[in-house]
Design a protein around this motif. Structure first.
Motif, PDB file in Angstrom:
ATOM      1  N   LYS A  74       0.857  -1.188   0.000  1.00 23.69           N
ATOM      2  CA  LYS A  74       0.000   0.000   0.000  1.00 23.69           C
ATOM      3  C   LYS A  74       0.885   1.226   0.000  1.00 23.69           C
ATOM      4  O   LYS A  74       1.910   1.263   0.691  1.00 23.69           O
ATOM      5  N   LEU A  75       0.483   2.264  -0.755  1.00 20.84           N
ATOM      6  CA  LEU A  75       1.246   3.499  -0.746  1.00 20.84           C
ATOM      7  C   LEU A  75       1.119   4.181   0.612  1.00 20.84           C
ATOM      8  O   LEU A  75       0.009   4.436   1.089  1.00 20.84           O
ATOM      9  N   ALA A  76       2.271   4.449   1.214  1.00 17.70           N
ATOM     10  CA  ALA A  76       2.325   5.079   2.530  1.00 17.70           C
ATOM     11  C   ALA A  76       2.714   6.544   2.423  1.00 17.70           C
ATOM     12  O   ALA A  76       2.438   7.332   3.327  1.00 17.70           O
ATOM     13  N   GLY A  77       3.386   6.912   1.334  1.00 15.44           N
ATOM     14  CA  GLY A  77       3.822   8.292   1.175  1.00 15.44           C
ATOM     15  C   GLY A  77       4.513   8.490  -0.158  1.00 15.44           C
ATOM     16  O   GLY A  77       4.721   7.540  -0.912  1.00 15.44           O
ATOM     17  N   TRP A  78       4.865   9.740  -0.404  1.00 13.99           N
ATOM     18  CA  TRP A  78       5.562  10.080  -1.644  1.00 13.99           C
ATOM     19  C   TRP A  78       6.426  11.304  -1.446  1.00 13.99           C
ATOM     20  O   TRP A  78       6.222  12.086  -0.529  1.00 13.99           O
ATOM     21  N   ILE A  79       7.403  11.435  -2.330  1.00 14.57           N
ATOM     22  CA  ILE A  79       8.288  12.596  -2.355  1.00 14.57           C
ATOM     23  C   ILE A  79       8.480  12.980  -3.813  1.00 14.57           C
ATOM     24  O   ILE A  79       8.564  12.113  -4.682  1.00 14.57           O
ATOM     25  N   VAL A  80       8.522  14.281  -4.064  1.00 12.30           N
ATOM     26  CA  VAL A  80       8.641  14.757  -5.437  1.00 12.30           C
ATOM     27  C   VAL A  80       9.717  15.837  -5.507  1.00 12.30           C
ATOM     28  O   VAL A  80       9.913  16.595  -4.564  1.00 12.30           O
ATOM     29  N   PHE A  81      10.412  15.857  -6.628  1.00 16.87           N
ATOM     30  CA  PHE A  81      11.371  16.912  -6.939  1.00 16.87           C
ATOM     31  C   PHE A  81      10.952  17.500  -8.269  1.00 16.87           C
ATOM     32  O   PHE A  81      10.849  16.788  -9.271  1.00 16.87           O
ATOM     33  N   ILE A  82      10.691  18.809  -8.271  1.00 15.72           N
ATOM     34  CA  ILE A  82      10.280  19.510  -9.486  1.00 15.72           C
ATOM     35  C   ILE A  82      11.328  20.577  -9.777  1.00 15.72           C
ATOM     36  O   ILE A  82      11.556  21.475  -8.968  1.00 15.72           O
ATOM     37  N   SER A  83      11.949  20.470 -10.933  1.00 13.79           N
ATOM     38  CA  SER A  83      12.993  21.420 -11.316  1.00 13.79           C
ATOM     39  C   SER A  83      12.384  22.751 -11.736  1.00 13.79           C
ATOM     40  O   SER A  83      11.214  22.832 -12.112  1.00 13.79           O
ATOM     41  N   GLN A  84      13.209  23.764 -11.680  1.00 14.22           N
ATOM     42  CA  GLN A  84      12.803  25.092 -12.124  1.00 14.22           C
ATOM     43  C   GLN A  84      12.852  25.143 -13.650  1.00 14.22           C
ATOM     44  O   GLN A  84      13.726  24.538 -14.268  1.00 14.22           O
ATOM     45  N   GLU A  85      11.944  25.848 -14.245  1.00 10.57           N
ATOM     46  CA  GLU A  85      11.845  25.875 -15.702  1.00 10.57           C
ATOM     47  C   GLU A  85      12.759  26.892 -16.357  1.00 10.57           C
ATOM     48  O   GLU A  85      13.194  26.690 -17.484  1.00 10.57           O
ATOM     49  N   ARG A  86      13.057  27.970 -15.693  1.00 14.29           N
ATOM     50  CA  ARG A  86      13.912  29.007 -16.286  1.00 14.29           C
ATOM     51  C   ARG A  86      15.340  28.490 -16.419  1.00 14.29           C
ATOM     52  O   ARG A  86      15.845  27.813 -15.539  1.00 14.29           O
ATOM     53  N   LYS A  87      15.985  28.818 -17.532  1.00 11.98           N
ATOM     54  CA  LYS A  87      17.329  28.306 -17.825  1.00 11.98           C
ATOM     55  C   LYS A  87      18.319  28.597 -16.698  1.00 11.98           C
ATOM     56  O   LYS A  87      19.125  27.742 -16.341  1.00 11.98           O
ATOM     57  N   ARG A  88      18.269  29.795 -16.153  1.00 14.75           N
ATOM     58  CA  ARG A  88      19.237  30.174 -15.119  1.00 14.75           C
ATOM     59  C   ARG A  88      18.961  29.517 -13.777  1.00 14.75           C
ATOM     60  O   ARG A  88      19.783  29.601 -12.870  1.00 14.75           O
TER      61      ARG A  88
END
Length: 176
Positions: A74-88
């Motif tokens: 059963k899913l107990a939790g999650w973690i996410v990493f979302i990168s920034q879209e701007r080149k810099r």
């Protein structure tokens, strides 16, 4: 890169599209607690289809990742990493984690963050992981510091609760 790792009684793995409804249910449950998230329950109204689309976008971007923790299948939790879209800023990204209440204090948070940091360290496109957390979330702040995160600053009185109480947003980062 697909990650699968067994740790004690949990399996940490890369999210799959078929996890969308379980991920969404965890999100609803944890946001509904109202303790440590900027959104309140009635502001969070993502559909299962929107959740699948969000996960698909993450899976298609080599600078993003999402891991889930399974306990007894059963899913107990999650973690996410979302990168920034701007080149810099594309070498950076934000981290967010949610764990169902009954699975807290089992080390899942530490394990998922460690796995996410390992992924980031191996990803040549990522150099910095950052997050924000309520100043009242002292257990999380302690965990983040123990994993090498450093306080970068604060947004003072960033959040206001219905009772009139204000809470700072603690900004933390780790270079990988």
């Amino acid at each position: 890169m697909t990650l699968i790792k067994k740790v004690d009684t949990a399996v940490i793995r890369t999210v799959r599209l078929e996890d969308a409804e379980a991920v969404l249910a965890i999100h609803h449950e944890v946001v509904g607690e109202g303790d440590y998230f900027i959104a309140v329950a009635d502001e969070f109204n993502k559909t299962a289809q929107q959740q699948r689309e969000w996960i698909q976008k993450i899976l298609e971007n080599q600078r993003d990742t999402m891991l889930v923790a399974e306990v007894d299948y059963k899913l107990a939790g999650w973690i996410v990493f979302i990168s920034q879209e701007r080149k810099r800023q594309s070498h950076t990204g934000s981290m967010a984690i949610m764990i169902k209440k009954e699975y807290r204090n089992m080390g899942l948070g530490r394990t998922m963050i460690t796995e996410l940091l390992s992924w980031a360290e191996q990803n040549p496109l990522i150099e910095k992981v950052f997050l924000g957390t309520f100043s009242t979330n002292t257990r999380a702040i302690s965990l983040y510091k123990s994993l090498g995160f450093v306080e970068e600053g604060r947004k003072v009185r960033e959040f206001k609760f219905s009772d009139g109480e204000y809470v700072d947003d603690v900004l933390m980062y780790k270079l990988v």
